[in-house]
Design a protein around this motif. Structure first.
Motif, mmCIF file in Angstrom:
data_model
loop_
_atom_site.group_PDB
_atom_site.id
_atom_site.type_symbol
_atom_site.label_atom_id
_atom_site.label_comp_id
_atom_site.label_asym_id
_atom_site.label_seq_id
_atom_site.Cartn_x
_atom_site.Cartn_y
_atom_site.Cartn_z
ATOM 1 N N VAL A 173 -17.426 -10.101 -2.553
ATOM 2 C CA VAL A 173 -16.119 -9.774 -3.598
ATOM 3 C C VAL A 173 -16.924 -9.224 -4.660
ATOM 4 O O VAL A 173 -16.237 -8.171 -5.545
ATOM 5 C CB VAL A 173 -15.304 -11.039 -3.841
ATOM 6 N N GLU A 174 -17.767 -9.972 -5.392
ATOM 7 C CA GLU A 174 -18.283 -9.435 -6.438
ATOM 8 C C GLU A 174 -19.026 -7.989 -6.334
ATOM 9 O O GLU A 174 -18.762 -7.109 -7.311
ATOM 10 C CB GLU A 174 -19.734 -10.285 -7.031
ATOM 11 N N LYS A 175 -19.745 -7.807 -5.172
ATOM 12 C CA LYS A 175 -20.405 -6.391 -4.735
ATOM 13 C C LYS A 175 -19.110 -5.449 -5.095
ATOM 14 O O LYS A 175 -19.260 -4.235 -5.312
ATOM 15 C CB LYS A 175 -20.834 -6.595 -3.607
ATOM 16 N N ARG A 176 -18.071 -5.581 -4.393
ATOM 17 C CA ARG A 176 -16.832 -4.811 -4.172
ATOM 18 C C ARG A 176 -16.298 -4.479 -5.614
ATOM 19 O O ARG A 176 -15.847 -3.476 -5.888
ATOM 20 C CB ARG A 176 -15.732 -5.297 -3.187
ATOM 21 N N LEU A 177 -15.984 -5.566 -6.275
ATOM 22 C CA LEU A 177 -15.557 -5.277 -7.575
ATOM 23 C C LEU A 177 -16.489 -4.605 -8.613
ATOM 24 O O LEU A 177 -16.065 -3.948 -9.681
ATOM 25 C CB LEU A 177 -15.148 -6.737 -8.261
ATOM 26 N N ALA A 178 -17.782 -4.539 -8.325
ATOM 27 C CA ALA A 178 -18.694 -3.893 -9.082
ATOM 28 C C ALA A 178 -18.858 -2.503 -8.820
ATOM 29 O O ALA A 178 -19.211 -1.598 -9.673
ATOM 30 C CB ALA A 178 -20.095 -4.386 -8.795
ATOM 31 N N ILE A 179 -17.980 -1.966 -7.844
ATOM 32 C CA ILE A 179 -17.982 -0.330 -7.525
ATOM 33 C C ILE A 179 -17.150 0.042 -8.619
ATOM 34 O O ILE A 179 -16.094 -0.093 -8.912
ATOM 35 C CB ILE A 179 -17.330 -0.161 -6.192
ATOM 36 N N LYS A 180 -17.752 1.158 -9.184
ATOM 37 C CA LYS A 180 -17.296 1.970 -10.565
ATOM 38 C C LYS A 180 -15.794 2.520 -10.406
ATOM 39 O O LYS A 180 -14.929 2.575 -10.833
ATOM 40 C CB LYS A 180 -18.183 2.769 -11.103
ATOM 41 N N ASP A 181 -15.910 3.436 -9.194
ATOM 42 C CA ASP A 181 -14.594 4.173 -9.086
ATOM 43 C C ASP A 181 -13.964 3.598 -7.975
ATOM 44 O O ASP A 181 -13.361 4.180 -6.850
ATOM 45 C CB ASP A 181 -15.020 5.498 -8.223
ATOM 46 N N LEU A 182 -13.583 2.067 -7.918
ATOM 47 C CA LEU A 182 -12.863 1.448 -6.966
ATOM 48 C C LEU A 182 -11.329 1.863 -7.329
ATOM 49 O O LEU A 182 -10.824 1.800 -8.320
ATOM 50 C CB LEU A 182 -13.116 0.003 -7.283
ATOM 51 N N LYS A 183 -10.563 2.113 -5.922
ATOM 52 C CA LYS A 183 -9.235 2.378 -6.016
ATOM 53 C C LYS A 183 -8.596 1.059 -5.785
ATOM 54 O O LYS A 183 -8.686 0.303 -5.085
ATOM 55 C CB LYS A 183 -8.908 3.198 -4.952
ATOM 56 N N LEU A 184 -7.676 0.803 -7.009
ATOM 57 C CA LEU A 184 -6.883 -0.448 -6.710
ATOM 58 C C LEU A 184 -5.464 -0.048 -6.488
ATOM 59 O O LEU A 184 -4.931 0.916 -6.941
ATOM 60 C CB LEU A 184 -6.804 -0.933 -8.313
ATOM 61 N N TYR A 185 -4.598 -0.933 -5.904
ATOM 62 C CA TYR A 185 -3.185 -0.547 -5.254
ATOM 63 C C TYR A 185 -2.452 -1.711 -5.847
ATOM 64 O O TYR A 185 -2.939 -3.038 -6.051
ATOM 65 C CB TYR A 185 -3.270 -0.716 -3.841
ATOM 66 N N SER A 186 -1.240 -1.478 -6.169
ATOM 67 C CA SER A 186 -0.206 -2.413 -6.878
ATOM 68 C C SER A 186 0.478 -2.982 -5.643
ATOM 69 O O SER A 186 0.114 -2.753 -4.664
ATOM 70 C CB SER A 186 0.997 -1.787 -7.661
ATOM 71 N N ASP A 187 1.244 -4.161 -6.017
ATOM 72 C CA ASP A 187 1.582 -5.235 -4.973
ATOM 73 C C ASP A 187 2.773 -4.235 -4.457
ATOM 74 O O ASP A 187 2.702 -4.499 -2.951
ATOM 75 C CB ASP A 187 2.367 -6.367 -5.773
ATOM 76 N N GLU A 188 3.522 -3.488 -4.892
ATOM 77 C CA GLU A 188 4.395 -2.659 -4.355
ATOM 78 C C GLU A 188 3.929 -1.945 -3.298
ATOM 79 O O GLU A 188 4.326 -1.436 -2.257
ATOM 80 C CB GLU A 188 5.314 -1.734 -5.486
ATOM 81 N N GLU A 189 2.817 -0.925 -3.871
ATOM 82 C CA GLU A 189 2.258 0.014 -2.853
ATOM 83 C C GLU A 189 1.577 -1.057 -1.454
ATOM 84 O O GLU A 189 1.526 -0.167 -0.553
ATOM 85 C CB GLU A 189 0.837 0.595 -3.527
ATOM 86 N N VAL A 190 1.271 -1.984 -1.722
ATOM 87 C CA VAL A 190 0.692 -2.888 -0.608
ATOM 88 C C VAL A 190 1.787 -3.437 0.364
ATOM 89 O O VAL A 190 1.791 -3.059 1.503
ATOM 90 C CB VAL A 190 -0.279 -4.082 -1.030
ATOM 91 N N ARG A 191 2.719 -3.970 -0.385
ATOM 92 C CA ARG A 191 3.891 -4.782 0.508
ATOM 93 C C ARG A 191 5.254 -4.031 0.446
ATOM 94 O O ARG A 191 5.995 -4.376 1.097
ATOM 95 C CB ARG A 191 3.862 -6.100 -0.145
ATOM 96 N N GLY A 192 5.126 -2.726 -0.056
ATOM 97 C CA GLY A 192 6.498 -2.074 -0.113
ATOM 98 C C GLY A 192 7.646 -2.865 -0.832
ATOM 99 O O GLY A 192 7.563 -3.285 -1.471
ATOM 100 N N ALA A 193 8.610 -2.621 0.197
ATOM 101 C CA ALA A 193 9.859 -3.263 -0.197
ATOM 102 C C ALA A 193 9.886 -4.796 -0.274
ATOM 103 O O ALA A 193 10.749 -5.535 -1.223
ATOM 104 C CB ALA A 193 11.015 -3.062 0.745
ATOM 105 N N ASN A 194 9.041 -5.246 0.348
ATOM 106 C CA ASN A 194 8.686 -6.877 0.302
ATOM 107 C C ASN A 194 8.185 -7.238 -0.989
ATOM 108 O O ASN A 194 8.192 -8.656 -1.152
ATOM 109 C CB ASN A 194 7.847 -7.470 1.513
#
Length: 106
Positions: A71-92
């Motif tokens: 997790v630390e390694k992935r979070l250290a990526i500079k150009d990491l694309k983050l998604y909002s809760d709505e983008e991930v779960r949609g209507a839910n």
């Protein structure tokens, strides 16, 4: 595959058949596993319950540490694309989540 045999107590299958309790006692007294041989080959290793649980807990802790490091390694990526809760779960995303206290997560 040949394994290096550790400098630990040993016994034979015959001795285990006669009295497994003695082997467990030896493992406890010497605080180490006991290799069990069958005709010169390692057939298995006997541990006390405490030794087994200790190893299991240590393995679990190491797995957790590996996950934390990933997790630390992935979070250290500079150009990491983050998604909002709505983008991930949609209507839910608007629905209330039920939390199960017994699902195994802390």
């Amino acid at each position: 595959m040949d394994f290096k045999i550790l400098d630990v107590p040993t016994t034979s299958i015959s001795e285990v058949k006669k009295s497994p309790t003695i082997v467990f006692k030896k493992a406890k007294e010497e605080n180490t596993p006991v290799y069990v041989f069958n005709r010169g080959d390692v057939a298995g290793v006997m541990l006390t319950q405490e030794q087994y649980e200790s190893l299991t807990n240590e393995i679990e802790a190491l797995h957790e540490r590996v996950l934390d490091l990933e997790v630390e390694k992935r979070l250290a990526i500079k150009d990491l694309k983050l998604y909002s809760d709505e983008e991930v779960r949609g209507a839910n995303a608007d629905q209330f989540l039920t939390i199960d206290e017994n699902d195994g997560w802390e």
